[in-house]
Write a protein that holds these residues in place. Sequence first.
Motif, PDB file in Angstrom:
ATOM      1  N   ASP A 283      -1.854  -3.770   6.293  1.00 46.42           N
ATOM      2  CA  ASP A 283      -3.321  -3.760   6.246  1.00 46.42           C
ATOM      3  C   ASP A 283      -3.959  -4.131   7.579  1.00 46.42           C
ATOM      4  O   ASP A 283      -5.180  -4.050   7.714  1.00 46.42           O
ATOM      5  CB  ASP A 283      -3.838  -4.683   5.139  1.00 46.42           C
ATOM      6  CG  ASP A 283      -3.317  -6.103   5.268  1.00 46.42           C
ATOM      7  OD1 ASP A 283      -2.677  -6.418   6.289  1.00 46.42           O
ATOM      8  OD2 ASP A 283      -3.552  -6.905   4.347  1.00 46.42           O
TER       9      ASP A 283
ATOM     10  N   GLU B 208      -1.291  10.072  -0.954  1.00 47.42           N
ATOM     11  CA  GLU B 208      -0.651   8.753  -1.051  1.00 47.42           C
ATOM     12  C   GLU B 208       0.539   8.891  -2.005  1.00 47.42           C
ATOM     13  O   GLU B 208       0.361   9.132  -3.203  1.00 47.42           O
ATOM     14  CB  GLU B 208      -1.643   7.703  -1.525  1.00 47.42           C
ATOM     15  CG  GLU B 208      -2.788   7.485  -0.544  1.00 47.42           C
ATOM     16  CD  GLU B 208      -3.728   6.370  -0.973  1.00 47.42           C
ATOM     17  OE1 GLU B 208      -3.264   5.423  -1.632  1.00 47.42           O
ATOM     18  OE2 GLU B 208      -4.932   6.450  -0.667  1.00 47.42           O
TER      19      GLU B 208
ATOM     20  N   MET C   4       0.844  -1.195   0.000  1.00 46.37           N
ATOM     21  CA  MET C   4       0.000   0.000   0.000  1.00 46.37           C
ATOM     22  C   MET C   4       0.879   1.245   0.000  1.00 46.37           C
ATOM     23  O   MET C   4       1.920   1.279   0.663  1.00 46.37           O
ATOM     24  CB  MET C   4      -0.917  -0.003   1.227  1.00 46.37           C
ATOM     25  CG  MET C   4      -1.986  -1.078   1.171  1.00 46.37           C
ATOM     26  SD  MET C   4      -2.936  -1.189   2.708  1.00 46.37           S
ATOM     27  CE  MET C   4      -1.669  -1.834   3.793  1.00 46.37           C
TER      28      MET C   4
ATOM     29  N   GLU D 132       1.391   6.446  -5.546  1.00 42.95           N
ATOM     30  CA  GLU D 132       0.269   5.496  -5.587  1.00 42.95           C
ATOM     31  C   GLU D 132       0.295   4.645  -6.850  1.00 42.95           C
ATOM     32  O   GLU D 132      -0.098   3.471  -6.829  1.00 42.95           O
ATOM     33  CB  GLU D 132      -1.044   6.275  -5.502  1.00 42.95           C
ATOM     34  CG  GLU D 132      -2.275   5.401  -5.428  1.00 42.95           C
ATOM     35  CD  GLU D 132      -3.543   6.223  -5.272  1.00 42.95           C
ATOM     36  OE1 GLU D 132      -4.616   5.614  -5.119  1.00 42.95           O
ATOM     37  OE2 GLU D 132      -3.447   7.472  -5.294  1.00 42.95           O
TER      38      GLU D 132
END
Length: 518
Positions: A455, A419, A406, A422
């Motif tokens: 996560d 982000e 991520m 990304e």
Amino acid sequence: MPRSSAIVAITSSKTCRAVTAHSSTITGSRSPPPLGEGDRLVICDQEFRFYSGHGTGLLDPLRNLEESSAVELVDDRTVAGRASVMATFDVSGGSASWGLSAKPEVKLAALMEISNGLAQTFSVEDILPKLLDSLFKIFVQADRGFVVMQPKADGPPVVVADKSRRPGAEDRMRISRTIVEEAMKTKKAILSADAASDERFGMAQSIADFSIRSMICAPMIGLDAQPIGVIQIDTLNQRARFTDQDLEVLATVASQAALAIDNAKMHEQVVLQRAMQRDLELARRMQRTLLPSAPPQVPGYFFFDYYQAARQVGGDYYDYVPLPGGRYAVIVGDVAGKGVPAALIMARLSADVRFSLASETDPAKAVMQINDGFCRRDWGDRFVTMLVAVLNPAANELTIVNAGHMAPILRRREGAVSELGEDAAGLPLGVAEGYEYESFTHKVEPGDVLTIFTDGFSEAMNNERELYGIERLKTQISSPIGSLVDFGKHILEDVNKFVDGYDQSDDMCLVCFGRVEQ
């Protein structure tokens, strides 16, 4: 010579000889004598026993039987004859429903003997010999005793303990599978006052060979109301046959034995579980030693990290690797899966990461080297997401390589969040060997903070099964903070508030670092 179907059982012996059980010498003879049912051939320390296809001889797999204690479980189910037996005793309903009619002194002696024998015994291997010893004291007319159990629900019964009162009888100890399976199938104890002539068992070889005159057999019913085996006692004394009262006593003993065996199995499971817990606790401490003991001390920068496995050990991973020129590599990884398998992969990965970053100056090529090594080890369907951020404090610059992880969240001094990179993520480690990763750079301004997470944070769950989510994480990252040093604690407090004590379902790893404002 035509090939015949036979079963050869091998046991150990301390002598070196080559003879059959009926003492026919093979060595030196002109032609080998024909083998008979149950004949043994001993060559040095190996014993071979012959069984034809008409019967299956089973040696006890639960313990190493000596030559004198080998017992044959004879398959005599093809024998005809179904006359009624002298008595049966239904044990399927459990001991609570039994109305015993045995003499009080016999019943009391039996229960006391077995209770004393089984007290403080927590091993199945110890219970069974004590059980037979006690039964021989209770039933003084008994010549032989057996405990037969069925290790697997769909497997054959096997003799797990045996005892004989008459010297020399061990060499021809046989037990009828017909009787054993009948008792287990019907959940009834069986009494035959003259087993040798009982048409129910026909001319079962195990009975005819030993001239058995009386036999009692009782199933052992486990806590799940299913039979786990039988206890059988028999005698050739025609004047001391077993009675209905003896049958009821044996049924009571079988009930106690089943309870003791179940308790012993549960005790063994508890012991194994405690040993496993100790091993896992040691593994947890060892895994912690693979993680950084403290964040690096870099002038002008702060670091915060948090790690919590969902189980004793986990597959999340982070590290700080010092590099030449005062640089530091910040690594966060997430191994697919949880528990011990993921932890083992993480342990190996941590060594590969340090080696590759120390030997390869280009972070993208270093990650490619890590991926190739991971693929060559063939971890099956396992893969790892990883983000490597190399900080150059002298130039206030970050070089980032993303292997399927991520995107990190960047917080600017004024509170804006985004982000970072990304769209620049490559494949996770372990997906494709030879994959070429790309890196990108970012200029670190005063007040910039980079948050890297697994996560376990974004998918943290509360009692209503709601996920914490990336958007709420961004909101907390962008909210006003008194001091950047408290940045990581601020995130943790909000996640814990959201979860509100709900069980953690995944490993959680968080690394925050940034440039302190001048």
